[in-house]
Design an enzyme around this catalytic site. Structure first.
Site, PDB file in Angstrom:
ATOM      1  N   LYS A 130       0.810  -1.213   0.000  1.00 18.83           N
ATOM      2  CA  LYS A 130       0.000   0.000   0.000  1.00 18.83           C
ATOM      3  C   LYS A 130       0.843   1.263   0.000  1.00 18.83           C
ATOM      4  CE  LYS A 130      -4.456  -1.475   1.735  1.00 18.83           C
ATOM      5  NZ  LYS A 130      -5.529  -1.158   2.688  1.00 18.83           N
ATOM      6  N   LYS A 135      -8.046 -11.544  -9.779  1.00 23.99           N
ATOM      7  CA  LYS A 135      -9.224 -11.715  -8.924  1.00 23.99           C
ATOM      8  C   LYS A 135     -10.208 -10.563  -9.110  1.00 23.99           C
ATOM      9  CE  LYS A 135      -7.638  -9.718  -4.577  1.00 23.99           C
ATOM     10  NZ  LYS A 135      -7.459  -9.869  -3.159  1.00 23.99           N
ATOM     11  N   LYS A 142     -12.241  -4.146  -6.985  1.00 22.58           N
ATOM     12  CA  LYS A 142     -12.648  -2.806  -7.393  1.00 22.58           C
ATOM     13  C   LYS A 142     -11.484  -2.025  -7.978  1.00 22.58           C
ATOM     14  CE  LYS A 142     -14.197  -2.408  -3.347  1.00 22.58           C
ATOM     15  NZ  LYS A 142     -14.813  -2.299  -2.025  1.00 22.58           N
TER      16      LYS A 142
END
Ligand code: TRP
Length: 338
Positions: free
Chosen positions: A113, A200, A203
């Site tokens: 992240k 996968k 969003k």
């Protein structure tokens, strides 16, 4: 209520639409677990602040997710909003002092992240909150003395850290106060993107890579109808990832019989993809239509529903406050009832 009921806790960030990857991979299981365990399910808005976010939108997103979870079948009494239980943040601070900096900086999610954040934001801003994210997560879990935490494999490292914190805490205060939380590993179906079944459903990859649970009939069926089935490199008789993904969804939607019949066709070499797609489209829409109906009914009573969630959060907060009183006692902080 019987004493033997174990405690389950899980949380989700208010970061937008729920899709079928979330539902089949997690939330459907949350609903089921309510029968057997004392469950705490949190919408974690403090966690949502760790990445660059829009303060004007956060509150709406939090409520939106609450309404969506209720529509999927999560019970009111089990749901809370993290910022309505500020003891999570308080225990998080205390836990920061029982957790080493080195351990935090080695977390894969932090590495991923922080890289994402430096690539996407002009500011190149990586908050200390992002580094400390798993400490707050440990507080979420341990504050309710959760026995089981149903999460995906990607959260294993965070669970490990929660146990390390619990251990260090117990050792330092000289008491086996916290129980060690365990990951509740269920075989979750892993749903892939229908537009690109090598990745996968998520969003972050963009709109065509996920099917929203609250989408309308036309869109759901269209997304399924245009699902990629042939990826080119599949050998004769082998199943491509795209076709497999459709079968996985059909089974996850509890259409086992239809799944088996179509699988027989596949094995006999005469499956028509359009039949499989129609079946999956129908199966998903029959779920979504129920969720949407429930969601609409909840929308009719917005104020009342919000009131109920505030009340359930207040009720759940009592448990958190009790833990915090013990923790203050054990750590040498002052404990005064005002
Ligand atoms: N980190 C989790 C995720 O990204 C969300 C989360 C926050 C969580 N606190 C938690 C999950 C406590 C389980 C228990 O999905």
């Amino acid at each position: 209520m019987s004493q033997e009921r174990k405690t389950v806790l899980s949380c989700i960030q208010p970061t937008g639409d729920l899709h079928y990857g979330n539902y089949f991979g997690a939330n459907k299981n949350w609903v089921r677990l309510q029968e057997e365990y004392d469950c705490y399910y949190g919408v974690v808005d403090y966690h949502a602040m760790t990445m660059p976010y829009d303060p004007k939108k956060l509150r709406n997103k939090t409520w939106d997710l609450i309404f969506n979870l209720l529509a999927l079948g999560i019970e009111e009494k089990n749901l809370f909003i993290q910022s309505l239980v500020p003891e999570h943040a308080e225990l998080g601070w205390i836990f920061n002092c029982f957790c080493s900096y080195g351990h935090l900086s080695r977390m894969t999610q932090f590495k991923d992240k922080s890289q994402q954040s430096s690539e996407s934001s002009k500011e190149n801003f990586i908050s200390a909150g992002l580094l400390n994210y798993p400490v707050l997560q440990a507080a979420d879990i341990l504050i309710y003395k959760a026995d089981y935490v149903p999460v995906g494999k990607d959260q294993d490292q965070h669970l490990e850290l929660s146990r390390a914190i619990a251990n260090r805490f117990n050792n330092q205060v000289g008491k086996e106060y916290f129980v060690m939380p365990e990951t509740l590993h269920t075989e979750f179906p892993k749903i892939k993107s229908t537009a690109d079944p090598t990745r996968k459903m998520s969003k972050s990859a963009g709109e065509k890579h996920y099917i929203s649970v609250f989408s309308d009939e036309a869109r759901i069926k269209k997304q399924i109808r245009s699902a990629v089935t042939d990826t080119g490199d599949t050998k004769e008789g082998e199943m491509s990832e795209g076709v497999e993904n459709l079968f996985v969804m059909l089974k996850a939607a509890d259409h086992q019989e239809q799944h088996d019949t179509l699988m027989k066709d596949f094995n006999a070499g005469n499956l028509r993809y359009v039949d499989l797609k129609d079946a999956v489209g129908e199966a998903l829409w029959s779920l979504s239509s129920q969720f949407i109906e429930k969601r609409n009914a909840l929308n009719e009573n917005k104020k009342e529903v919000k009131q109920k969630i505030k009340a359930s959060s207040a009720e759940i907060r009592k448990v958190a406050q009790e833990t915090l009183r013990d923790v203050k006692e054990l750590t040498g902080l002052l404990n005064v009832k005002f």
